[in-house]
Design an enzyme around this catalytic site. Sequence first.
Site, short mmCIF file in Angstrom:
data_model
loop_
_atom_site.label_atom_id
_atom_site.label_comp_id
_atom_site.label_asym_id
_atom_site.label_seq_id
_atom_site.Cartn_x
_atom_site.Cartn_y
_atom_site.Cartn_z
N CYS A 71 -19.87 -7.84 2.24
CA CYS A 71 -20.76 -6.78 2.70
C CYS A 71 -19.92 -5.71 3.39
CB CYS A 71 -21.75 -7.38 3.68
SG CYS A 71 -22.93 -6.21 4.30
N THR A 110 0.84 -1.20 0.00
CA THR A 110 0.00 0.00 0.00
C THR A 110 0.88 1.25 0.00
OG1 THR A 110 -1.81 -1.13 1.11
CG2 THR A 110 -1.78 1.27 1.26
N GLN A 139 1.04 -9.51 -5.74
CA GLN A 139 0.56 -10.90 -5.82
C GLN A 139 1.51 -11.81 -6.59
OE1 GLN A 139 -2.16 -12.54 -4.58
NE2 GLN A 139 -2.87 -10.74 -3.47
N SER A 197 5.13 -6.95 -1.36
CA SER A 197 4.66 -7.00 0.02
C SER A 197 5.04 -8.31 0.68
CB SER A 197 3.14 -6.84 0.02
OG SER A 197 2.63 -7.06 1.32
N HIS A 240 3.93 -10.03 3.39
CA HIS A 240 2.96 -11.02 3.89
C HIS A 240 2.20 -11.75 2.80
CE1 HIS A 240 -1.07 -8.83 3.74
NE2 HIS A 240 -0.24 -7.87 3.42
N THR A 255 12.71 5.14 11.38
CA THR A 255 13.58 4.05 11.85
C THR A 255 13.15 2.73 11.21
OG1 THR A 255 13.96 5.18 13.93
CG2 THR A 255 14.35 2.80 13.91
C1 LIG Z 1 -2.15 -7.15 -0.71
C2 LIG Z 1 -2.10 -6.27 -1.89
C3 LIG Z 1 -1.80 -4.92 -1.76
C4 LIG Z 1 -1.56 -4.26 -0.42
O1 LIG Z 1 -0.43 -4.80 0.21
P1 LIG Z 1 -0.15 -4.49 1.76
O2 LIG Z 1 1.27 -4.89 1.94
O3 LIG Z 1 -1.10 -5.36 2.51
O4 LIG Z 1 -0.37 -3.04 2.00
C5 LIG Z 1 -1.76 -4.14 -2.89
N1 LIG Z 1 -1.99 -4.67 -4.11
C6 LIG Z 1 -2.28 -5.97 -4.28
C7 LIG Z 1 -2.50 -6.50 -5.65
C8 LIG Z 1 -2.34 -6.81 -3.19
O5 LIG Z 1 -2.63 -8.08 -3.36
#
Ligand SMILES: *Cc1c(COP(=O)(O)O)cnc(C)c1O
Length: 413
Positions: free
Chosen positions: A332, A73, A180, A200, A202, A238
């Site tokens: 929802c 993000t 992704q 990202s 996670h 930091t």
């Molecule tokens: C998960 C995701 C994000 C956001 O990633 P975060 O690290 O959770 O902020 C943005 N774009 C896509 C396509 C994602 O799958």
Amino acid sequence: MDKAIFLDNAATTRTDPEVLEAMGEWQGDNFGSPATLYAFGSQAKQAIEAARQHVADLIGADQKDVYFTSGATESNNWAIKGVTEALAEKGKHIITNQAEHHSILMPCGYLQKKGWEVTYLPVDSDGLVDPADVDKAIREDTVLVTMVHGNHEIGTIQPLAEIGAITREKGVYLHANAAQSVGHIPVDVAALSCDLLSLSGHKFYGPKGVGALYIKRGVRIVPLLHGGGQEKKRRAGTHNVPGIVGLGKASELARKNLASEANRLSTLRDYIIDKIEKNMDDIRLNGHRTRRLPNNVNVSIEGIEGESIMLSLSYPTAENARPVFVSTGSACVSGTLEPSHILLALGLPAELAHGSVRISLSRHNTREDADYALDSLFAVSERLRSMSPVYKRGSKQCASGSSGEGCDCEAAS
Ligand SMILES: *Cc1c(COP(=O)(O)O)cnc(C)c1O
């Protein structure tokens, strides 16, 4: 979680035990800040630089071009706001597409309010952007094209290399949101000709709240966060040392396992799609059948709400003793049941857009898990359909593949 089957890995993944172990050291005794000059902090600095190298290796980048952030993000916001501000004198036009993630669409909307023009290119019924449309949309005053690589909801992989060849030739920056795709399919910044790329932790078995932005050397961009001199004065604050070390470890593991894992998961993905198509009537596969992330299945089940399916699967019942976690494109949100903009961009009629279920796989999912989850899905869907006032079997609203006679999908797209 022991009994549960987690099939919502496009939302987030379980942190790998090796990643947790690598992070542990930096959460306890070794708490020094990498910004300090005495030896205690310099260990943290070394750990960060080692992690940077692992991230760079995973995406074929020079480690000097990798900047740590709090996740995709932030990386997306930084790329869009940072480049447009730096190039405001060249022009005030950017290009994206209608099926983007909200962390792209919202910054674009924000820029529009500040006087920028944004072109939202359409996608076809499989979710693909036509590179020729990108070519046509680029103008004198265009400063950025931002395109998702692998779509988080429908799994479609955009032809980024073709788009990159066009932006490179026209001298316009290309930003790829690869949240992704990184760690799941090969991603190489040179092969994609991209100038910026977001990832990202996670989303590929790393920790939450950490990510990176690749910024090719020479790209003009202003900081999003001002303050200390971290990240070569481009991203203040930091460092999240445990998170960054974890992201580095996740990148190292992903690089090692990528080919075999992508192979195994795409086989499992196709097995699931095939079994759904054989066992259920009146469903539609959403997203491209082959140009697709290895871990993504998305189907619309006519006559029922995706949210009802998702909730029914998540609570243990007689039908499914083990809870199954999936996602839907029609959650929802704040009391309104709105189908996702991505499914609508494919041209799906509202009834089908409402009935979407996303199954996203991870390295932890087995075929047995998939079989259990599918049996639960079939049982739950049958029950919900039997109660549905709108479902008529065989109405051919939109058969899978969307080429059936009388298919409203085609008409709507
Ligand atoms: C998960 C995701 C994000 C956001 O990633 P975060 O690290 O959770 O902020 C943005 N774009 C896509 C396509 C994602 O799958």
